[in-house]
Design a protein around this motif. Structure first.
Motif, PDB file in Angstrom:
ATOM      1  N   ARG A  45      -2.652  13.507 -22.948  1.00  0.00           N
ATOM      2  CA  ARG A  45      -3.006  12.511 -21.938  1.00  0.00           C
ATOM      3  C   ARG A  45      -2.680  13.052 -20.540  1.00  0.00           C
ATOM      4  NH1 ARG A  45       1.636   7.998 -22.997  1.00  0.00           N
ATOM      5  NH2 ARG A  45       0.361   7.761 -24.886  1.00  0.00           N
ATOM      6  N   PRO A  46      -3.351  12.530 -19.515  1.00  0.00           N
ATOM      7  CA  PRO A  46      -2.972  12.919 -18.151  1.00  0.00           C
ATOM      8  C   PRO A  46      -1.677  12.233 -17.737  1.00  0.00           C
ATOM      9  CG  PRO A  46      -4.754  11.326 -18.089  1.00  0.00           C
ATOM     10  CD  PRO A  46      -4.532  11.652 -19.532  1.00  0.00           C
ATOM     11  N   LEU A  47      -0.826  12.964 -17.071  1.00  0.00           N
ATOM     12  CA  LEU A  47       0.443  12.450 -16.552  1.00  0.00           C
ATOM     13  C   LEU A  47       0.541  12.827 -15.081  1.00  0.00           C
ATOM     14  CD1 LEU A  47       3.399  11.442 -16.575  1.00  0.00           C
ATOM     15  CD2 LEU A  47       4.041  13.639 -17.611  1.00  0.00           C
ATOM     16  N   PHE A  48       0.759  11.826 -14.226  1.00  0.00           N
ATOM     17  CA  PHE A  48       0.867  12.082 -12.790  1.00  0.00           C
ATOM     18  C   PHE A  48       2.343  12.205 -12.436  1.00  0.00           C
ATOM     19  CE2 PHE A  48       0.292  10.481  -8.217  1.00  0.00           C
ATOM     20  CZ  PHE A  48      -0.105  11.727  -7.773  1.00  0.00           C
ATOM     21  N   ARG A  49       2.748  13.421 -12.050  1.00  0.00           N
ATOM     22  CA  ARG A  49       4.107  13.678 -11.605  1.00  0.00           C
ATOM     23  C   ARG A  49       4.131  13.619 -10.076  1.00  0.00           C
ATOM     24  NH1 ARG A  49       7.737  16.681 -14.887  1.00  0.00           N
ATOM     25  NH2 ARG A  49       8.008  15.461 -16.794  1.00  0.00           N
ATOM     26  N   VAL A  50       4.879  12.666  -9.534  1.00  0.00           N
ATOM     27  CA  VAL A  50       4.915  12.429  -8.089  1.00  0.00           C
ATOM     28  C   VAL A  50       6.116  13.143  -7.489  1.00  0.00           C
ATOM     29  CG1 VAL A  50       4.955  10.671  -6.285  1.00  0.00           C
ATOM     30  CG2 VAL A  50       3.941  10.151  -8.510  1.00  0.00           C
ATOM     31  N   PHE A  51       5.892  13.917  -6.422  1.00  0.00           N
ATOM     32  CA  PHE A  51       7.018  14.566  -5.762  1.00  0.00           C
ATOM     33  C   PHE A  51       7.136  14.221  -4.283  1.00  0.00           C
ATOM     34  CE2 PHE A  51       3.712  17.939  -6.354  1.00  0.00           C
ATOM     35  CZ  PHE A  51       3.256  18.006  -5.043  1.00  0.00           C
ATOM     36  N   ASN A 100       0.848  -1.189   0.000  1.00  0.00           N
ATOM     37  CA  ASN A 100       0.000   0.000   0.000  1.00  0.00           C
ATOM     38  C   ASN A 100       0.881   1.236   0.000  1.00  0.00           C
ATOM     39  OD1 ASN A 100       0.632   0.390   2.926  1.00  0.00           O
ATOM     40  ND2 ASN A 100      -0.662  -1.418   3.149  1.00  0.00           N
ATOM     41  N   ILE A 101       0.331   2.327  -0.468  1.00  0.00           N
ATOM     42  CA  ILE A 101       1.150   3.535  -0.631  1.00  0.00           C
ATOM     43  C   ILE A 101       0.235   4.745  -0.795  1.00  0.00           C
ATOM     44  CG2 ILE A 101       1.314   3.499  -3.157  1.00  0.00           C
ATOM     45  CD1 ILE A 101       4.308   4.184  -2.837  1.00  0.00           C
ATOM     46  N   ILE A 102       0.726   5.922  -0.378  1.00  0.00           N
ATOM     47  CA  ILE A 102       0.073   7.204  -0.654  1.00  0.00           C
ATOM     48  C   ILE A 102       1.107   8.112  -1.282  1.00  0.00           C
ATOM     49  CG2 ILE A 102      -1.082   9.231   0.298  1.00  0.00           C
ATOM     50  CD1 ILE A 102      -2.131   7.536   2.556  1.00  0.00           C
ATOM     51  N   LEU A 103       0.784   8.650  -2.459  1.00  0.00           N
ATOM     52  CA  LEU A 103       1.682   9.534  -3.196  1.00  0.00           C
ATOM     53  C   LEU A 103       1.056  10.917  -3.323  1.00  0.00           C
ATOM     54  CD1 LEU A 103       2.703   7.120  -6.109  1.00  0.00           C
ATOM     55  CD2 LEU A 103       3.948   7.553  -3.978  1.00  0.00           C
ATOM     56  N   ASP A 104       1.894  11.934  -3.257  1.00  0.00           N
ATOM     57  CA  ASP A 104       1.462  13.318  -3.426  1.00  0.00           C
ATOM     58  C   ASP A 104       2.118  13.857  -4.685  1.00  0.00           C
ATOM     59  OD1 ASP A 104       0.425  15.821  -3.075  1.00  0.00           O
ATOM     60  OD2 ASP A 104       1.640  16.347  -1.334  1.00  0.00           O
ATOM     61  N   GLY A 105       1.330  14.486  -5.552  1.00  0.00           N
ATOM     62  CA  GLY A 105       1.908  14.987  -6.786  1.00  0.00           C
ATOM     63  C   GLY A 105       0.971  15.910  -7.528  1.00  0.00           C
ATOM     64  N   GLU A 106       1.244  16.090  -8.800  1.00  0.00           N
ATOM     65  CA  GLU A 106       0.483  16.998  -9.653  1.00  0.00           C
ATOM     66  C   GLU A 106       0.027  16.236 -10.893  1.00  0.00           C
ATOM     67  OE1 GLU A 106      -0.476  21.364  -9.968  1.00  0.00           O
ATOM     68  OE2 GLU A 106       0.437  20.147  -8.386  1.00  0.00           O
ATOM     69  N   MET A 107      -1.255  16.316 -11.196  1.00  0.00           N
ATOM     70  CA  MET A 107      -1.783  15.728 -12.423  1.00  0.00           C
ATOM     71  C   MET A 107      -1.727  16.801 -13.506  1.00  0.00           C
ATOM     72  SD  MET A 107      -2.946  12.667 -13.261  1.00  0.00           S
ATOM     73  CE  MET A 107      -3.813  11.917 -11.855  1.00  0.00           C
ATOM     74  N   ILE A 108      -0.973  16.525 -14.553  1.00  0.00           N
ATOM     75  CA  ILE A 108      -0.790  17.504 -15.617  1.00  0.00           C
ATOM     76  C   ILE A 108      -1.232  16.902 -16.952  1.00  0.00           C
ATOM     77  CG2 ILE A 108       1.116  18.658 -14.453  1.00  0.00           C
ATOM     78  CD1 ILE A 108       3.048  17.138 -16.238  1.00  0.00           C
ATOM     79  N   THR A 109      -1.332  17.742 -17.971  1.00  0.00           N
ATOM     80  CA  THR A 109      -1.638  17.287 -19.324  1.00  0.00           C
ATOM     81  C   THR A 109      -0.354  17.285 -20.140  1.00  0.00           C
ATOM     82  OG1 THR A 109      -3.800  18.363 -19.166  1.00  0.00           O
ATOM     83  CG2 THR A 109      -3.096  17.637 -21.341  1.00  0.00           C
ATOM     84  N   TRP A 110      -0.069  16.139 -20.764  1.00  0.00           N
ATOM     85  CA  TRP A 110       1.138  16.040 -21.587  1.00  0.00           C
ATOM     86  C   TRP A 110       0.726  15.825 -23.037  1.00  0.00           C
ATOM     87  CZ3 TRP A 110       5.939  17.004 -19.809  1.00  0.00           C
ATOM     88  CH2 TRP A 110       6.992  16.799 -20.694  1.00  0.00           C
ATOM     89  N   ASP A 111       1.278  16.650 -23.914  1.00  0.00           N
ATOM     90  CA  ASP A 111       1.029  16.516 -25.344  1.00  0.00           C
ATOM     91  C   ASP A 111       2.117  15.643 -25.949  1.00  0.00           C
ATOM     92  OD1 ASP A 111       1.032  17.070 -28.235  1.00  0.00           O
ATOM     93  OD2 ASP A 111      -0.485  18.576 -27.749  1.00  0.00           O
ATOM     94  N   MET A 112       1.748  14.442 -26.397  1.00  0.00           N
ATOM     95  CA  MET A 112       2.727  13.498 -26.912  1.00  0.00           C
ATOM     96  C   MET A 112       3.319  13.958 -28.233  1.00  0.00           C
ATOM     97  SD  MET A 112       2.998  11.239 -24.609  1.00  0.00           S
ATOM     98  CE  MET A 112       3.901   9.940 -25.451  1.00  0.00           C
ATOM     99  N   ASP A 113       2.561  14.693 -29.028  1.00  0.00           N
ATOM    100  CA  ASP A 113       3.073  15.166 -30.309  1.00  0.00           C
ATOM    101  C   ASP A 113       4.118  16.259 -30.113  1.00  0.00           C
ATOM    102  OD1 ASP A 113       1.304  13.431 -31.656  1.00  0.00           O
ATOM    103  OD2 ASP A 113      -0.313  14.907 -31.446  1.00  0.00           O
ATOM    104  N   LEU A 114       3.857  17.155 -29.142  1.00  0.00           N
ATOM    105  CA  LEU A 114       4.815  18.219 -28.843  1.00  0.00           C
ATOM    106  C   LEU A 114       5.873  17.768 -27.853  1.00  0.00           C
ATOM    107  CD1 LEU A 114       2.305  21.194 -28.336  1.00  0.00           C
ATOM    108  CD2 LEU A 114       3.655  20.688 -30.382  1.00  0.00           C
ATOM    109  N   ASP A 115       5.580  16.652 -27.145  1.00  0.00           N
ATOM    110  CA  ASP A 115       6.416  16.158 -26.042  1.00  0.00           C
ATOM    111  C   ASP A 115       6.664  17.274 -25.031  1.00  0.00           C
ATOM    112  OD1 ASP A 115       7.694  14.094 -24.689  1.00  0.00           O
ATOM    113  OD2 ASP A 115       9.672  14.709 -25.426  1.00  0.00           O
ATOM    114  N   HIS A 116       5.545  17.871 -24.598  1.00  0.00           N
ATOM    115  CA  HIS A 116       5.635  19.020 -23.689  1.00  0.00           C
ATOM    116  C   HIS A 116       4.344  19.117 -22.890  1.00  0.00           C
ATOM    117  CE1 HIS A 116       6.162  23.205 -22.328  1.00  0.00           C
ATOM    118  NE2 HIS A 116       7.456  23.009 -22.567  1.00  0.00           N
ATOM    119  N   ILE A 117       4.454  19.673 -21.690  1.00  0.00           N
ATOM    120  CA  ILE A 117       3.272  19.925 -20.863  1.00  0.00           C
ATOM    121  C   ILE A 117       2.428  21.014 -21.519  1.00  0.00           C
ATOM    122  CG2 ILE A 117       4.505  21.598 -19.444  1.00  0.00           C
ATOM    123  CD1 ILE A 117       2.820  20.779 -17.072  1.00  0.00           C
ATOM    124  N   VAL A 118       1.108  20.898 -21.408  1.00  0.00           N
ATOM    125  CA  VAL A 118       0.208  21.942 -21.892  1.00  0.00           C
ATOM    126  C   VAL A 118      -0.655  22.428 -20.736  1.00  0.00           C
ATOM    127  CG1 VAL A 118       0.178  21.209 -24.292  1.00  0.00           C
ATOM    128  CG2 VAL A 118      -1.415  20.175 -22.707  1.00  0.00           C
TER     129      VAL A 118
END
Length: 983
Positions: free
Chosen positions: A423-429, A381-399
């Protein structure tokens, strides 16, 4: 036993209690019916608003505040009001206070779904319920609640206040003149139903029930609850604290108002340690980052991260433009993959339906079906804290954040992973819980080690957010330049020695945003094409404007492109009252209401071609009848909200360009050329910066000085910053330091020597000798009995050094002794003299407050004359993410300014400069002398430029008149300097 009415109410509110009884076996039951709904505002909300001594909402102006409380401070009065209402509930109803609590602070109630109703939707329902003509003035008044009084004459006082506007309309046609009979339980049951229905007919039916049973005042408060915009004069922290001493703690770890009310109904029962920790599948309130205070003063920012001589490291992370999210994972053999997931946002909204509850490949999740390989088999089990961002695969960059939900829904509905699109990308910090162990008491460095072993990055699905470890503030600017170049949100600086603190915005994490740095700004002249009405104190007038770029400035009348503009950005910050008045006066009678069905052909908004309605203004104006404004911004970013598909990031008004005609405003071609030139210059500067950096020699490593004692050599302890503050003074340090932190006698002696003082090791008859002690040892007690010397606490040494560092450019001086803070033993004959150095509350006249803890202690000793439970966390939450966050807060007007006042023999100037000096200091700025090399502003009489500044002051400061400081203070915002510049 509960009476029959109480049992019926409970059944109506909670349904059959079997499941609830299993989950809350000791939950309280009310013995009698709940109080009338109107008791909430007659006995609680209105008295609370009276106690704040502020203007109350229109629906609350008829009743007077509590009687017999004139001798109470506002804070005490508010607590008394809340305590009295809770006591009445316990006596007349019972111990289940949850029905009332969820109406008092509805924004914290996560058990009730969102209604899906905003102001205009509620207005449409009320128009149909009251059967008024949709074209009548009253109907238009509610639909256009931000508009000023004309043509809706009855709405003049409530522009920008939707509930107040509704009160004015409903009070003229209420079915009940007296207060209604609906109880709090009745209202809760109806609101539960309203949150579940999906058709307008059902919503109208429920609103009809409210309309028949309530008068206008009750309806107004009901609307505030539906909108979750209460503003009752007391924060949820105050209410929770009065309900139970542990209520806020439990809410922070659970985000569950029902649990707080049902588990903590007895104030005599306290939580144990295990109940105050975060738990799996329980949404908690996350830690937040503090705002940057000293703009660009990176060395001071780093000092707030509490570096130590042995560990001066801090971490630099990119600030992501997404939605804060916490991920919970537990074992569940009944689900595919054997794991169950939970996702919650910062506002405790459950997103498991969107991102997935299991690894099920066919379950239609936007994230979990792709991250089966992210967790090793030994992670139960685990709890992660992070930010859900949008990643553009064609641009290979956050939008941008605005695309997140659309991307998540699209990914959820997709059955294949084609590696393209957004797509959504979960960045965990952060990792806060691992294999049944709560990690929040561990420092960040240890939590990141746990994260590295427990999670494997899955490319562009779930990734560990990288950080850079730094040891000097000079590392911040290059990193900030990188994120500015990538149009990122900014940076977050973190203290790796810090624990995780729930629901706190503290200085262990500090946000540094590029919009605070003026060097990245640009000035552009654009034409106003639309206006937006404000709310609150700006209600009834335009508070911000839509600016556009001309499509073809050479087009002639009759051409399709004549006057045509593409929307480009909105701006509302930086306007003074005179600026607003000038815009209003020069454009009066030229504004037209925006009709979304028939938009003007000369103004194109953002959005899809078939429906360009993004950032739709309330009113529009022809460019030929409009004004040109000069604005500056941090950078340019992409955005589908504007027709240009580009916009200014954090735009700010500089001045009206009354010298320019509308045809002189910026065109699309001219802007694109400016943008290309700016990018080329930026790239050239980056190359120059890199070359210069490579030429610099590496900083030499300075070893600690060695101390020789006998035949042995030791490393000298860190002596702190070096000044000459103690030059000419002799110190006899008798003991170690105990408070506020421990330091050895040797460390204190090294600190004094490093700052110019002389150390002796035995008592002398010299009356100027400074005796220092923090423990009552035998030799200290002996000296006290002789009554020959005052004895000073070691904290005085630290205060003197800190003050010398703070007063940059000012002559250094040792601080006078303060009786309570500095004196370990004080001779009777000196008491009166030393008391003159502090006010009646113990606040020093010469020393700046050293810490938040000291400020809290000082305020606790003061009489309660003012508001004392102000929720700095809540206002920070509110401001977070909004442009011009500190507009209107006078204590921040002159942040990041170092101001030098020129000398002059003019007696008028002497008075003006003294007043302006006070404004700057009160507004968060620093007043310096001519020796300080980083002066940002020179304030001087007209015609006097850089006179008085030493040669070498760089960069050359802006020379402004006294009028600039005065205007900034009057407007509550920093107006543009160029209007008041002499040089």
């Amino acid at each position: 036993m509960p009476d029959a009415d109480a049992s019926k109410e409970e059944l109506r509110m909670y349904g059959e209690g079997t499941e609830l009884d299993e989950k809350y076996p000791h939950r309280p039951h009310n013995l009698h019916k709940t109080l009338p709904f109107h008791s909430l505002f007659t006995e609680l909300f209105n008295p609370l608003l009276d106690s704040t001594k502020k203007n109350r909402p229109p629906a609350a102006r008829r009743r007077q505040g509590p009687q017999g409380q004139s001798n109470l401070s506002p804070h005490e009065a508010r607590r008394h009001i809340i305590e009295k209402y809770i006591a009445k509930w316990r006596k007349d109803v019972g111990h289940d206070f949850y029905p009332a609590m969820r109406l008092m602070i509805p924004e914290k109630d996560r058990d009730r779904a969102m209604y899906g109703l905003k102001e205009k939707a509620i207005a449409k329902l009320l128009i149909k319920v009251t059967r008024i003509d949709k074209d009548s003035d009253d109907a238009k008044s509610m639909m256009n609640w931000k508009l000023p009084g004309q043509p809706y004459k009855s709405a003049t006082s409530t522009a920008g206040d939707f509930a107040g506007r509704c009160f004015e309309v409903l009070s003229k046609r209420q079915l009940k003149a007296q207060l209604g009979s609906m109880t709090i339980a009745d209202v809760n049951a109806a609101l539960d139903e309203l949150s579940q229905v999906g058709t307008e007919d059902r919503q109208i039916s429920i609103f009809k029930k409210f309309y028949r049973s309530m008068n206008a005042e009750e309806m107004t408060w009901l609307i505030r609850m539906i909108l979750r915009q209460m503003k009752i004069g007391a924060t949820e922290k105050t209410i929770l604290d009065i309900w139970h001493p542990d209520a806020e703690t439990l809410f922070n770890v659970s985000s569950n108002l029902r649990r707080v009310c049902w588990e903590l109904y007895d104030t005599k029962l306290r939580l144990d340690g295990g109940e105050t920790a975060i738990t799996l599948m329980q949404c908690f309130q996350p830690q937040l980052a503090a705002f940057q205070k000293q703009v660009g003063s990176f060395d001071k920012i780093v000092s707030r991260l509490k570096p130590t001589p042995d560990d001066d490291a801090f971490w630099i992370e990119e600030k992501l433009d997404g939605e804060r999210m916490q991920l919970h994972m537990i074992d569940d053999p009944s689900l595919p993959g054997g794991k169950r997931f939970g996702f919650w946002s910062r506002k405790a909204k459950d997103y498991a339906y969107l991102y997935g509850e299991s690894f099920d490949l066919n379950g239609g999740s936007a994230l979990t079906r792709f991250i089966r390989d992210a967790f090793p088999s030994n992670v139960n089990n685990i709890i992660l804290d992070g930010e859900m961002i949008t990643w553009d695969m064609d641009l290979d960059h956050i939008v941008g954040f605005g695309t997140l939900k659309t991307a998540a829904i699209s990914e959820k509905e997709s059955r294949t992973d084609n590696g393209t699109g957004q797509r959504p990308l979960f960045r965990v910090f952060d990792c806060l819980y691992l294999n049944d162990t709560d990690l929040t008491p561990y420092v960040l460095r240890e939590r990141r080690k746990a994260l590295a072993t427990a999670v494997k990055s899955v490319h562009r699905r779930l990734e560990i957010h990288p950080y850079t470890e730094a040891h000097s503030h000079t590392a911040i600017e290059p990193e900030l330049r990188k994120v500015v170049a990538n149009a990122s949100e900014g940076l977050v600086l973190k203290n790796p020695r810090s624990m995780y603190r729930l629901n706190e915005r503290n200085e262990d994490w500090i946000k540094v945003k590029p919009e605070y740095m003026s060097e990245f700004g640009e000035s552009l002249d654009c034409v106003i094409i639309g206006g937006y009405f404000g709310s609150g104190h700006r209600g009834g007038a335009h508070s911000s404007f839509l600016c556009g770029l001309l499509v073809n400035k050479n087009a002639l009348p009759g051409d399709p492109d004549y006057e045509k503009c593409y929307s480009f950005f909105k701006v509302g910050g930086g306007f003074s009252k005179e600026d607003y008045a000038s815009v209003r006066g020069r454009t009066e009678g030229k504004w037209k209401d925006w009709d979304p069905k028939r938009p003007p052909h000369i103004i194109e908004l953002g959005g899809h071609a078939e429906n360009r309605q993004h950032e739709r203004p309330d009113q529009w104006i022809k460019p030929s009848e409009s004004l040109v404004v000069e604005c500056k911004a941090a950078s340019v970013e992409t955005s589908d909200k504007f027709r240009m598909t580009l916009t200014l990031r954090f735009p700010r008004f500089k001045q009206l360009r009354t010298d320019k005609k509308w045809q002189d405003a910026l065109s699309i071609d001219e802007f694109l050329e400016l943008k290309a030139n700016a990018e080329r210059e930026h790239n050239e500067k980056e190359k120059e910066f890199e070359i210069e950096q490579s030429r610099r020699k590496k900083a030499r490593t300075i070893k600690k000085p060695l101390v020789v004692v006998g035949n042995e050599t030791f490393d000298a302890p860190y002596a702190g910053p070096k000044t000459q503050i103690f030059e000419g003074l002799t110190f006899y340090i008798m003991t170690d330091q105990l408070h506020p932190e421990k330091k050895t006698k040797a460390e204190l002696e090294a600190l004094v020597k490093a700052n110019g003082g002389k150390i002796i090791q035995r008592e002398s008859n010299d009356k100027t000798m400074i005796v220092v002690a923090d423990r009552r040892l035998v030799k200290v007690s002996s000296l006290e009995k002789r009554d020959s010397h005052n004895i000073v606490k070691p904290i005085w040494i630290h205060d003197c050094i800190r003050q010398a560092e703070t007063d940059v450019g000012a002559p250094a001086f040792v601080l006078p002794f303060e009786p309570n803070r500095h004196m370990f033993y004080l001779l009777d004959g000196d008491l009166e003299d030393y008391e003159r150095h502090v006010d009646e509350n113990g606040d020093s006249y010469t020393r700046d407050i050293a810490s938040v803890d000291e400020l809290r202690q000082l305020l606790s000793l003061m009489p309660q004359k003012f508001e004392s439970d102000f929720d700095d966390g809540s206002i920070a939450d509110h401001l977070d993410g909004h442009e011009n966050s500190f507009d209107g807060l006078k204590s921040h007007i002159f942040s990041n300014t170092a101001v030098y006042f020129a000398e002059s023999n003019d007696p008028v100037w002497a008075l003006q400069s003294q007043l302006a000096n006070n404004y700057v200091r009160f507004g968060g700025g620093v007043v310096v002398d001519s020796k300080y090399k980083k002066i940002t502003h020179l304030v001087a009489p007209k015609g006097q430029h850089s006179a008085g500044l030493e040669i070498g002051t760089s960069p050359l400061p802006r020379t402004v008149g006294y009028e600039w400081v005065e205007k900034c203070w009057q407007e509550g915002t920093r107006v543009d300097e160029e209007r008041f510049q002499w040089g």
